[in-house]
Scaffold this motif. Sequence first.
Motif, PDB file in Angstrom:
ATOM      1  N   ASP A 110     -69.148  33.232  83.539  1.00  0.00           N
ATOM      2  CA  ASP A 110     -70.404  32.529  82.992  1.00  0.00           C
ATOM      3  C   ASP A 110     -70.666  31.169  83.552  1.00  0.00           C
ATOM      4  N   LEU A 111     -71.673  30.644  83.687  1.00  0.00           N
ATOM      5  CA  LEU A 111     -72.048  29.310  84.178  1.00  0.00           C
ATOM      6  C   LEU A 111     -71.924  28.233  83.024  1.00  0.00           C
ATOM      7  N   VAL A 162     -61.257  34.874  78.205  1.00  0.00           N
ATOM      8  CA  VAL A 162     -60.929  33.339  78.118  1.00  0.00           C
ATOM      9  C   VAL A 162     -62.259  32.732  77.835  1.00  0.00           C
ATOM     10  N   SER A 163     -62.432  31.721  76.906  1.00  0.00           N
ATOM     11  CA  SER A 163     -63.567  31.216  76.671  1.00  0.00           C
ATOM     12  C   SER A 163     -64.174  30.018  77.476  1.00  0.00           C
ATOM     13  N   ASP A 164     -63.510  29.408  78.484  1.00  0.00           N
ATOM     14  CA  ASP A 164     -64.079  28.487  79.258  1.00  0.00           C
ATOM     15  C   ASP A 164     -63.129  28.436  80.522  1.00  0.00           C
ATOM     16  N   GLY A 165     -63.459  27.442  81.584  1.00  0.00           N
ATOM     17  CA  GLY A 165     -62.819  27.192  82.805  1.00  0.00           C
ATOM     18  C   GLY A 165     -61.480  26.602  82.363  1.00  0.00           C
ATOM     19  N   VAL A 166     -61.305  25.768  81.431  1.00  0.00           N
ATOM     20  CA  VAL A 166     -59.868  25.277  81.090  1.00  0.00           C
ATOM     21  C   VAL A 166     -59.066  26.132  80.994  1.00  0.00           C
ATOM     22  N   GLU A 167     -59.364  27.209  79.861  1.00  0.00           N
ATOM     23  CA  GLU A 167     -58.369  28.184  79.782  1.00  0.00           C
ATOM     24  C   GLU A 167     -58.132  29.261  80.751  1.00  0.00           C
ATOM     25  N   ASP A 198     -71.596  38.558  74.202  1.00  0.00           N
ATOM     26  CA  ASP A 198     -71.504  38.905  75.576  1.00  0.00           C
ATOM     27  C   ASP A 198     -70.036  39.293  76.081  1.00  0.00           C
ATOM     28  N   ALA A 199     -69.088  38.801  75.614  1.00  0.00           N
ATOM     29  CA  ALA A 199     -67.820  39.166  75.828  1.00  0.00           C
ATOM     30  C   ALA A 199     -67.424  40.602  75.143  1.00  0.00           C
ATOM     31  N   LEU A 218     -62.336  37.659  82.354  1.00  0.00           N
ATOM     32  CA  LEU A 218     -63.869  37.439  81.884  1.00  0.00           C
ATOM     33  C   LEU A 218     -63.724  36.085  81.494  1.00  0.00           C
ATOM     34  N   VAL A 219     -64.469  35.027  82.057  1.00  0.00           N
ATOM     35  CA  VAL A 219     -64.652  33.758  81.444  1.00  0.00           C
ATOM     36  C   VAL A 219     -65.827  33.586  80.770  1.00  0.00           C
ATOM     37  N   GLU A 220     -65.970  33.409  79.456  1.00  0.00           N
ATOM     38  CA  GLU A 220     -67.283  33.625  78.950  1.00  0.00           C
ATOM     39  C   GLU A 220     -67.104  33.119  77.285  1.00  0.00           C
ATOM     40  N   ASP A 221     -67.837  32.313  76.963  1.00  0.00           N
ATOM     41  CA  ASP A 221     -67.788  31.424  75.746  1.00  0.00           C
ATOM     42  C   ASP A 221     -68.477  32.111  74.739  1.00  0.00           C
TER      43      ASP A 221
END
Length: 146
Positions: free
Chosen positions: A66-67, A38-43, A18-19, A11-14
């Motif tokens: 997430d976008l 993880v909280s963003d695309g880098v992670e 929601d997470a 799950l990629v969600e900041d």
Amino acid sequence: MSECKKLTVLLVEDEPADAHLVRLAFEESKVQADLHHVSDGVEAFAFLRREGVYANVPTPDLILLDLNMPRMNGRQFLQKIKTDPELHNRPVVVLTTSDAERDMLDSYDHFAAGYIVKPVDIDAFIETVRGIGDYWHNIVRLPEQN
């Protein structure tokens, strides 16, 4: 996918709330899922490449994305993952608050496997995540991951 094998989900969600709802939905459903967050695309790329603290993580069967996130947003993540020869075949489902037609078209243009607008109602949100888990665990055939 085998009935006894767990679905591994990244799950990629900041947004922590929601997470939490996604985790709750998987816990309450009958879908056997191993959820990593993880909280963003880098992670997410560090996770997928097993870098640093992610050295021993499993390869996800499915990525929920997430976008709208800091550092590397979901659009940038989709562009990057789908051009990476080692990662391009990972199914990515966009799970976002955006119901903008442009966001949906851009996501599919970058080979998202699905685009789902997060319901505002908590019960509907949980039911949507359950449906995602059920579809990817019990219906779709996924390739074995390394």
